[in-house]
Design a protein around this motif. Structure first.
Motif, PDB file in Angstrom:
ATOM      1  N   GLU A  65      50.886 -69.011 -10.124  1.00 41.94           N
ATOM      2  CA  GLU A  65      51.644 -68.186  -9.191  1.00 41.94           C
ATOM      3  C   GLU A  65      52.487 -68.991  -8.198  1.00 41.94           C
ATOM      4  O   GLU A  65      53.486 -68.501  -7.699  1.00 41.94           O
ATOM      5  CB  GLU A  65      50.638 -67.308  -8.433  1.00 41.94           C
ATOM      6  N   VAL A  66      52.057 -70.214  -7.888  1.00 38.27           N
ATOM      7  CA  VAL A  66      52.777 -70.954  -6.856  1.00 38.27           C
ATOM      8  C   VAL A  66      53.682 -72.037  -7.434  1.00 38.27           C
ATOM      9  O   VAL A  66      54.437 -72.659  -6.693  1.00 38.27           O
ATOM     10  CB  VAL A  66      51.802 -71.600  -5.842  1.00 38.27           C
ATOM     11  N   GLY A  67      53.598 -72.279  -8.738  1.00 36.88           N
ATOM     12  CA  GLY A  67      54.418 -73.345  -9.313  1.00 36.88           C
ATOM     13  C   GLY A  67      53.804 -74.708  -8.991  1.00 36.88           C
ATOM     14  O   GLY A  67      52.724 -74.817  -8.423  1.00 36.88           O
ATOM     15  N   GLY A  68      54.581 -75.756  -9.401  1.00 38.13           N
ATOM     16  CA  GLY A  68      54.073 -77.102  -9.157  1.00 38.13           C
ATOM     17  C   GLY A  68      55.211 -78.071  -8.988  1.00 38.13           C
ATOM     18  O   GLY A  68      56.386 -77.705  -9.080  1.00 38.13           O
ATOM     19  N   GLY A  69      54.843 -79.282  -8.761  1.00 37.93           N
ATOM     20  CA  GLY A  69      55.829 -80.292  -8.410  1.00 37.93           C
ATOM     21  C   GLY A  69      56.747 -80.714  -9.539  1.00 37.93           C
ATOM     22  O   GLY A  69      57.832 -81.211  -9.297  1.00 37.93           O
ATOM     23  N   TRP A  70      56.310 -80.539 -10.803  1.00 34.38           N
ATOM     24  CA  TRP A  70      57.138 -81.016 -11.917  1.00 34.38           C
ATOM     25  C   TRP A  70      58.152 -79.961 -12.320  1.00 34.38           C
ATOM     26  O   TRP A  70      58.222 -79.541 -13.459  1.00 34.38           O
ATOM     27  CB  TRP A  70      56.257 -81.364 -13.120  1.00 34.38           C
ATOM     28  N   SER A  71      58.885 -79.478 -11.344  1.00 37.69           N
ATOM     29  CA  SER A  71      59.844 -78.416 -11.637  1.00 37.69           C
ATOM     30  C   SER A  71      60.931 -78.439 -10.570  1.00 37.69           C
ATOM     31  O   SER A  71      60.873 -79.232  -9.632  1.00 37.69           O
ATOM     32  CB  SER A  71      59.136 -77.052 -11.625  1.00 37.69           C
ATOM     33  N   GLY A  72      61.871 -77.522 -10.731  1.00 35.09           N
ATOM     34  CA  GLY A  72      62.961 -77.474  -9.770  1.00 35.09           C
ATOM     35  C   GLY A  72      62.577 -76.795  -8.463  1.00 35.09           C
ATOM     36  O   GLY A  72      63.219 -77.034  -7.440  1.00 35.09           O
ATOM     37  N   ALA A  73      61.528 -75.956  -8.486  1.00 32.04           N
ATOM     38  CA  ALA A  73      61.194 -75.231  -7.258  1.00 32.04           C
ATOM     39  C   ALA A  73      59.752 -74.746  -7.308  1.00 32.04           C
ATOM     40  O   ALA A  73      59.185 -74.542  -8.379  1.00 32.04           O
ATOM     41  CB  ALA A  73      62.116 -74.021  -7.091  1.00 32.04           C
ATOM     42  N   LEU A  74      59.161 -74.583  -6.117  1.00 33.98           N
ATOM     43  CA  LEU A  74      57.835 -73.985  -6.031  1.00 33.98           C
ATOM     44  C   LEU A  74      57.722 -73.291  -4.686  1.00 33.98           C
ATOM     45  O   LEU A  74      58.644 -73.353  -3.872  1.00 33.98           O
ATOM     46  CB  LEU A  74      56.742 -75.034  -6.195  1.00 33.98           C
ATOM     47  N   VAL A  75      56.608 -72.624  -4.510  1.00 39.60           N
ATOM     48  CA  VAL A  75      56.392 -71.968  -3.218  1.00 39.60           C
ATOM     49  C   VAL A  75      55.149 -72.559  -2.584  1.00 39.60           C
ATOM     50  O   VAL A  75      54.260 -73.044  -3.280  1.00 39.60           O
ATOM     51  CB  VAL A  75      56.227 -70.441  -3.371  1.00 39.60           C
ATOM     52  N   ALA A  76      55.097 -72.529  -1.231  1.00 43.09           N
ATOM     53  CA  ALA A  76      53.953 -73.091  -0.529  1.00 43.09           C
ATOM     54  C   ALA A  76      53.724 -72.335   0.755  1.00 43.09           C
ATOM     55  O   ALA A  76      54.641 -71.698   1.304  1.00 43.09           O
ATOM     56  CB  ALA A  76      54.189 -74.568  -0.232  1.00 43.09           C
ATOM     57  N   HIS A  77      52.493 -72.410   1.190  1.00 46.74           N
ATOM     58  CA  HIS A  77      52.149 -71.770   2.452  1.00 46.74           C
ATOM     59  C   HIS A  77      52.395 -72.769   3.577  1.00 46.74           C
ATOM     60  O   HIS A  77      52.150 -73.968   3.390  1.00 46.74           O
ATOM     61  CB  HIS A  77      50.661 -71.370   2.415  1.00 46.74           C
TER      62      HIS A  77
END
Lengths: 334, 392, 529
Positions: free
Chosen positions: B145-157
């Motif tokens: 649900e939050v994605g990860g670092g090996w990508s173009g974008a992610l979400v974080a609290h």
């Protein structure tokens, strides 16, 4: 890297997965094994003898041949048995067929006991087997033959064959060598008789040569009797420088043994021996009495032929018919 | 946007496992990891923010996942398909540069009141990793649900974000998260006087542990590091290891340093009072048990998995075996958080040099292979460079 | 008549030269016109009746010593000390010289009614010998008479109650030796003088000494000033030992020295080719070489090692000298020189040393990399009188497989020295300063040295110091066929073939260097002018 073919070259050959080359070069196990076995060793030394550095002086060649050839083995029991069979079953019948030996003077040596030195004139290779087959029984199988160290003992095979077949020992022919003389003397002491040709080699032209002192020296040293022996007729069967054997008749005459006394000078003994052989030749050519008379006067015809004469005259003189050499008999006497 | 994704595919996991048995990192080609074009994750809550990763490191646990060697333990606390990458330096939409503290604890999940662990400030020990409004996942990089670092974008609290100090390079910042782990491990063992510490492993974790021991633990006078490869030896020495030993030399090195004896079967009569295992294999734990002094503590910083070893010495010599996971408040550093300590340490010890290579996402299998054989190939940390990724 | 040593100028017709390579050998072709091979003298004739010679020597001693029977009386304390496992090399076929001499001495002691007799193996900081090794050295009769009663001791340099400090020399060197020996009415020292370094005052002052005493001459400074330690008149090692020996004598310790010499007949008949000049190899020698090398190629290293270690040399006693230490040693040294000296003209740029399977410290053991260094740069390099055979700044090429392997029982401190010390530095001074004391006083090494069969903790340092003179003298050291990791750890360069090594050497000594190949073993001493 470009994979394109060079300009002008044909299209790359289409390759089968299995090529003839591969079959040929590759891989049958038998081939591999054979290849391994046949593969030349990686480097010559140590598979071959080492080369000798130029900076190191070579020691005298390993002296196993010539005068240093060790013939002891040929006097051990197995070799003696072999030689006995060879002499009796091969040499003697062959000599009988080829040389038809007539022996005289055996009675002169019948009284002798123990080893003696037989000194004979020498014209042909036939001389040795002839003499060995006509030597009376006590000596026939207990005799060593003095062979030229440089001629008969120069290769291992020749040396071994001669040592076995005629019980040859190497002797220096032109000088008294300590090794060979000592050995011959030791053998005489041990009970072996010695057959020696004091001329030191076969006659080059049919006439005898002057004697080397070795035989006399040995007899003087060991105190053994020398039996002068004259052989006639072998030259016509197998002369020097000829490979062809023409059967003929031969005459062997044993002379009265010369017994060296303790004070004897070997040189004098040698002269006596030479004279004795000349007298035997004379006896063979003429008769015993004439020969004795001439010997007593010191006028026995020399074995060495006319000296100072031209070559043709020596040959001419040699060819003069003698009383008994006219025999044409080809077959052995019954 | 493009992202490297781990799918739940049993055949692919199996293939990765087989391939990685042949060569570590081979799972990158045949395994569950693939480069996909996916939609950026939605914001799970109003207070969440979008991040655009700049650099994202490859961690040992990521490699285990890619190679299909992760423990079954993680099955209920991850959600597929997830985008790996939890060592992240990223830009926020406001334009500030942050590093992400990836643990997805009660605060992030909107659980109120939080669990006991979170309440006491130890978010990494959270008891509700499957609860709240988020899908299960122990960290960013293991949760769909939050994605990860090996990508173009992610979400974080926002509670996950730590501002990168001004003037820092991305390369230094990407080492803050692994350094925080090292700090946490180094500060986990008990204090003593004039202690000999053994650090097994000289990868990123081992080296950061050495750096932390050297600078934060005055009670440790000698650090024996086990390193295989030349670069590791060099780095370990420069970060403060007093002695370097090859794995086979460890026992003798510890014997020399501690003045103990070696018995017939190779075990020491004494040993080191603190052993930090940064590898987590059967061999490393066996070595740790062999060189730990009676009453010593073994801290496992590297992710272990299944290990089969003789624990008799643990019993007979009253050795304590402790885990050290992630980061939290550090009593030995005056209660400061591991991340804060790590930020100082990265700067002081110059840990930026541990980053050896970066790759773009499309060269991911090379990157994985490089990371898996980092020591042998003279590298330490390998990261993905996402600064050129298209943001859509 | 044995031929003297010989220096061969290599030319194009020179065959390849046998080069030792640990448990094996190779044939190496040397570049012609600029290489030479130094061959040892052939074994000199043995004594016809060694036992009679021993009797004669004991009854008519050298120097101002009375005959041995006059020194023996009932009620006295007699200590017989003897050389340890490091001599001779390879170990000799039974009976060993020590057995012959000790039996002769004990006969005399018995007839004099001496009851208090103790035998001490003078091993200094070497490993204790095993029962089998002792039996081989001193014979079963002696062993069975003394060992069961605890009267056969091995010197313990770490026994606080077993040592006595006799004082300091005028150079401040501590002299501390075995207490039982020092407090005896007479020490009879039985030696085997394999090389010119052995014997003399070194026997007691080193063989029965403690670490505290040894460190005064077993150090880098002394070894760098021992040029070479095979030439006692130019050896600081010997000068120091002689000072100590004189102090021992002055403290009232009476030593009756018995030294024996051996010829250099080091290998049994089937391996005769090992001590022959290559161009004189017979067919049998070549067959033996081929069979041996082919066989060894298929033999696991461990088995090859035990085969080689089982070689017992047909060494024969060539001399025995007894009496006052210095007079005896002068005679012994002459006898050793008579066997071993080879005159060699001038130095070369490169020296090639083929290292055999054995050195003084790996009898029945493993030649580890440190011993490879010690054998090459310590022993072989120093087998010279006058000048080293290789010039200052030249290159030494050693040939040995140099496996990264250690005997865990015999050489425990060597492993640590190799792993810890050499991975930091190979500079002898630095090593001595930083590490020696810690190793020398390590409790564990001390325990193993005293109770097991381990060399003392400091022994690997001495090995390194032994090569210190060579390390200072040489421009580079290359090991042919050595395991690269181990060779690099030693600070040397590995090469796979001699040709490669010569190529590498040209970086240091230029193209077309002159080369000496030291064809040893058998042992010789190059008298370089």
């Amino acid at each position: 890297m470009s994979e394109r073919p060079l300009p002008g070259a044909g299209p790359p050959e289409k390759r089968l997965p299995v090529t003839m080359e591969r079959i040929r070069s590759g891989a049958t196990p038998a081939r591999r094994v054979a290849g391994r076995l046949l593969k030349p060793p990686p480097s010559p030394f140590p598979y071959t003898s080492p080369t000798w550095p130029d900076s190191v002086p070579r020691p005298p060649a390993p002296r196993e041949l010539g005068v240093d050839y060790d013939t002891d083995w040929a006097r051990r029991y197995p070799a003696r048995v072999a030689r006995l069979l060879l002499t009796e079953l091969v040499a003697k019948p062959m000599v009988a067929v080829l040389a038809d030996p007539h022996v005289a003077g055996e009675d002169r040596i019948a009284h002798l006991d123990g080893p003696v030195v037989f000194a004979a004139n020498h014209a042909s290779h036939i001389d040795t087997p002839l003499l060995l087959s006509v030597l009376p029984e006590p000596w026939r199988h207990r005799t060593v033959v003095a062979g030229a160290a440089d001629y008969f003992f120069d290769t291992k095979l020749k040396a071994a064959v001669l040592a076995l077949s005629i019980n040859a020992i190497p002797i220096e022919r032109r000088r008294v060598s300590r090794t060979s003389a000592n050995r011959a003397a030791a053998l005489l002491q041990e009970g072996w008789s010695l057959l020696i040709f004091p001329e030191g080699g076969r006659s080059p032209d049919g006439w005898g040569q002057s004697h080397q002192p070795g035989a006399a020296w040995l007899a003087a040293r060991t105190g053994r009797a020398i039996v002068p022996v004259h052989v006639e007729g072998t030259r016509s069967i197998l002369p020097r420088h000829s490979g062809r054997i023409r059967p003929g008749t031969t005459h062997v005459t044993f002379g009265r043994p010369l017994q060296p006394s303790s004070g004897d000078n070997p040189r004098d003994l040698a002269a006596k021996l030479e004279a004795a052989v000349s007298a035997l030749a004379d006896e063979h050519d003429t008769d015993w009495w004439t020969a004795r008379q001439r010997a007593a006067r010191g006028t026995s015809p020399g074995l060495t032929g006319p000296s100072g004469a031209g070559t043709w005259r020596r040959t001419w003189a040699l060819g003069a018919p003698t009383r008994r050499s006219a025999s044409t008999r080809r077959w052995p006497k019954p | 946007m493009r992202a490297l994704q781990v799918e739940r595919s049993l055949p692919r996991f199996a293939a990765a496992r087989v391939a990685s048995a042949w060569r570590a990192g081979a799972g990158g080609k045949v395994g569950p990891l693939r480069l996909a074009d996916v939609d950026p994750p939605d914001l799970p809550g109003a207070d969440w923010v979008r991040l655009r990763p700049r650099l994202s490191g490859i961690c040992g646990s990521d490699l285990a996942t890619v190679d299909g060697r992760s423990s079954q333990w993680f099955r209920p606390i991850v959600t597929f398909p997830f985008v790996p990458g939890h060592e992240i330096v990223a830009d926020t939409e406001e334009g500030s540069r942050v590093v992400v503290e990836p643990v997805l604890g009660c605060a992030v999940r909107g659980i109120d009141p939080p669990c006991n662990a979170c309440a006491s400030g130890h978010g990494h020990r959270c008891e509700r990793l499957t609860g709240g409004h988020l899908a299960p996942g122990l960290q960013t990089g293991f949760c769909a649900e939050v994605g990860g670092g090996w990508s173009g974008a992610l979400v974080a609290h926002p509670t996950q974000l730590h501002e990168v100090p001004g003037g820092w390079s991305d390369e230094a910042a990407v080492l803050i998260e692994p350094t925080a782990c090292g700090v946490h491990g180094a500060l986990a063992g008990p204090t003593g006087d004039d202690q000999v510490a053994v650090v097994i492993g000289a990868g990123t974790l081992g080296l950061t542990v050495i750096a932390a021991l050297n600078r934060l633990r005055p009670d440790i006078s000698r650090i024996i590091a086990v390193a295989k490869h030349p670069v590791q030896k060099e780095m370990a020495t420069s970060l403060g290891a007093t002695m370097i030993a090859a794995p086979a030399e460890l026992r003798r090195a510890v014997r020399r340093a501690t003045g103990s004896w070696i018995l017939d079967n190779g075990q020491l009569t004494g040993g080191a009072s603190l052993v930090i295992d940064c590898v987590g294999s059967t061999e490393s734990l066996s070595d740790a048990l062999a060189v730990a002094a009676p009453g010593a503590t073994i801290v496992m910083v590297g992710m272990p998995g299944h290990i089969s070893t003789d624990l008799t010495p643990l019993w007979q010599r009253e050795i304590r075996l402790a885990g050290a996971y992630a980061y939290g408040p550090e009593p030995m550093a005056g209660g400061r958080h591991s991340f804060a300590v790590a930020i100082d340490l990265v700067a002081q010890a110059g840990l930026e040099r541990l980053l050896s290579a970066t790759y773009t996402l499309d060269r991911h299998s090379e990157a994985i292979a490089h990371a898996a054989s980092a020591g042998r190939r003279g590298a330490v940390k390998v990261a993905f460079d996402l600064r050129t990724e298209k943001r859509r | 008549m044995p031929r003297p040593g010989f220096v061969l100028e290599v030319d194009r017709s020179t065959p390849p030269i046998l080069t030792w390579h640990g448990e094996g050998f190779r044939l190496e072709r040397l570049p012609p016109e600029r290489s030479r091979v130094i061959y040892a003298p052939e074994p000199v004739a043995a004594l016809d009746d060694p036992d009679q010679a021993i009797q004669d020597a004991l009854l008519a001693p050298l120097g101002d010593s009375p005959p041995l029977p006059d020194l023996l009386r009932a009620g006295m304390r007699l200590t017989i000390a003897f050389d340890d496992i490091s001599l001779p090399l390879p170990p000799m076929q039974r009976p060993d010289n020590r057995q012959r001499v000790i039996e002769a001495v004990l006969e005399m002691a018995a007839s004099a009614g001496v009851d208090d007799v103790v035998l001490i193996c003078a091993l200094a900081l070497h490993r204790r010998m095993t029962e089998a090794e002792l039996r081989h050295a001193i014979g079963d009769r002696v062993y069975d008479s003394f060992a069961p009663h605890g009267l056969l001791l091995q010197h313990d340099a770490e026994d606080p109650d077993g040592l006595v400090h006799l004082g300091q020399t005028d150079k401040g060197e501590d002299v501390e030796i075995n207490k039982r020996a020092a407090e005896s009415d007479l020490i009879v020292y039985v030696n085997i003088n394999l090389v010119a370094m052995d014997g003399g005052h070194k026997s007691v002052a080193t063989g029965l000494a403690s670490y505290r005493s040894l460190r005064h001459h077993h150090n880098v400074k002394t070894m760098r000033h021992s040029r070479s330690f095979m030439d006692q008149h130019n050896s600081e090692l010997h000068t120091s030992n002689w000072r100590m020996g004189r102090l021992i004598a002055a403290s009232g310790v009476k030593v009756f020295q018995i030294e024996t010499t051996l010829n250099n007949d080091a290998f049994p008949k089937p391996m005769a080719f090992l001590q022959k000049r290559e161009w004189e190899w017979s067919g049998r020698d070549r067959a033996a070489y081929i069979a041996t090398t082919k066989g060894l190629g298929r033999t696991p290293p461990k088995l090859a090692r035990s085969i080689f270690q089982s070689i017992k040399a047909p060494h024969a006693m060539t001399g025995v000298f007894a009496g006052e230490v210095e007079a005896v040693h002068a005679a012994t040294t002459d006898a050793v020189y008579a066997q071993q000296l080879v005159s060699v003209e001038g130095q070369t740029d490169v020296a090639v040393f083929g290292l055999p399977h054995i050195c003084p410290y790996n009898v029945n053991s493993i030649m580890n990399p440190i011993l490879v260094m010690c054998m090459g740069l310590g022993y072989l390099f120093n087998l010279y009188r006058g000048k080293p055979i290789v010039r200052q700044g030249g290159v030494a090429i050693l040939s040995h497989p140099t496996p990264w392997a250690f005997h865990p029982v015999h050489h425990p401190s060597y492993i640590d020295f190799f792993e810890e010390v050499l991975s930091e530095t190979t500079d002898p001074i630095e090593i001595e300063k930083t590490y020696e004391e810690r190793f020398a006083t390590d409790e564990w090494y001390r325990h193993l040295y005293r109770t097991s069969h381990a060399y003392h903790g400091v022994h690997p340092f001495y090995m390194w110091y032994w090569g210190a003179h060579a390390l200072e003298h040489l421009g580079d050291v290359i090991i042919v066929g050595g395991e690269p990791a181990a060779v690099r750890r030693l600070g040397f360069s590995p090469a796979s073939t001699l040709t490669d090594a010569l190529e590498m050497a040209s970086d240091t000594v230029g193209r077309h260097p002159t080369i000496s190949h030291f064809h040893c073993p058998p042992i010789m001493l190059a008298d370089v002018s």
